[in-house]
Design an enzyme around this catalytic site. Structure first.
Site, PDB file in Angstrom:
ATOM      1  N   SER A 141       1.087  -1.363  -0.008  1.00 41.23           N
ATOM      2  CA  SER A 141      -0.440  -0.280  -0.208  1.00 41.23           C
ATOM      3  C   SER A 141       1.150   1.230  -0.143  1.00 41.23           C
ATOM      4  CB  SER A 141      -0.781   0.016   1.201  1.00 41.23           C
ATOM      5  OG  SER A 141       0.063  -0.316   2.684  1.00 41.23           O
ATOM      6  N   CYS A 142       1.857   0.999  -0.083  1.00 44.14           N
ATOM      7  CA  CYS A 142       2.538   2.675   0.032  1.00 44.14           C
ATOM      8  C   CYS A 142       3.083   2.787  -1.248  1.00 44.14           C
ATOM      9  CB  CYS A 142       4.198   1.925   0.547  1.00 44.14           C
ATOM     10  SG  CYS A 142       5.616   3.349   1.035  1.00 44.14           S
TER      11      CYS A 142
END
Length: 282
Positions: free
Chosen positions: A114-115
């Site tokens: 999710s980064c």
């Protein structure tokens, strides 16, 4: 196991002898996550707990924080041109009061975590969006002996790994070492999202009295997910990355790496480790 595993023919070579036999493999398929009908991200995952995965992903993005933020999650019917439902596309519907950042909606990406940022920007983003600052949570103290026992408990709970040998796992433990939940997936980040997503839907966030254990290494995105869920202790059986250590130090997360037997390295947040004697810190 359904779509979690698949069978493939394999040529085996053992001491020069050849044989052909079926082998059990872990399934890997793409999952498209849509947010209020708009495509958001695609991640490669092991099918199963897809709704929890999507919810956990959105917790780590700072979109969801409690069960009331979520209206429902559904598989998208007619996901293909011929109208077939592949069960590889989910739509997360949020409550009217949820404010969805524009930057999240604009990111239509293929992702393995999710980064979407890096370096100092990543640290600032997590620190400013975390709903439950770990440094402000009630004190939690964990004995090294308790941490040392957790990898064996995790391994004993990995059902699919026993059949395939190809899965990562993440487990939540209570501060007393009780196994609360365990999830398996081809991606460590997906396994953590499944844990966090289930906790969100059960109304259990923040997870401020728990320990998160992950197989393999502790990357930045795993530290990020722990911080965003309010988890104060993250332990890994392998090494952390430098950015994971930086994030742990900035947010107050206790980060333990190389957790093997009675040995471990504490990279940040050592105040939560209940040491019986003064350790040599030289």
């Amino acid at each position: 196991m359904g779509r979690v595993t698949e069978r493939r023919k394999v040529l085996r070579i053992r001491d020069g002898a050849l044989s052909t036999r079926p082998d059990t493999l872990v399934a890997e398929e793409p999952l498209e996550i849509r947010l209020d009908g708009r495509p958001l991200a695609i991640t490669m995952r092991t099918p199963g707990d897809d709704f929890a995965l999507a919810a956990g992903f959105l917790v780590s993005e700072g979109v969801l924080a409690e069960a009331s933020d979520l209206l429902n999650i559904v598989y998208c019917a007619g996901a293909t041109a011929d109208g077939t439902n592949t069960y590889n596309v989910v739509d997360v519907r949020t409550a009217p009061h949820v404010v969805v950042p524009d930057i999240t909606l604009e990111r239509n990406v293929y992702t393995t975590s999710s980064c979407g940022l890096c370096g100092k920007a990543s640290l600032d983003a997590v620190r400013t969006t975390a709903r439950w600052p770990i440094a402000d949570t009630p004190p939690l103290r964990v004995e090294p002996e308790l941490l040392s026992a957790l990898p064996d408990r995790l391994r004993a709970a990995q059902r699919v790994f026993d059949r395939t040998g190809g899965l990562h796992a993440a487990a939540l433990f209570s501060e007393d070492g009780e196994l609360l939940d365990v999830r398996e997936d081809v991606g460590r980040h997906n396994a953590v999202d499944k844990l966090v997503g289930r906790a969100l839907r059960d109304g259990a966030l923040p997870l401020s009295r728990t320990i998160l254990l992950v197989s393999g290494r502790a990357s930045f995105e795993l530290a990020q997910k722990a911080v965003m869920a309010g988890i104060p202790v993250l332990a890994a059986v392998s090494a952390p990355s430098s950015l994971a250590v930086d994030l742990a130090a900035e947010t107050g997360l206790t980060l333990v790496g190389f957790l093997r037997g009675s040995s471990m390295n504490v990279y940040a947040g050592e105040d939560r480790i209940a040491l019986r004697s003064t350790a040599d810190r030289g």
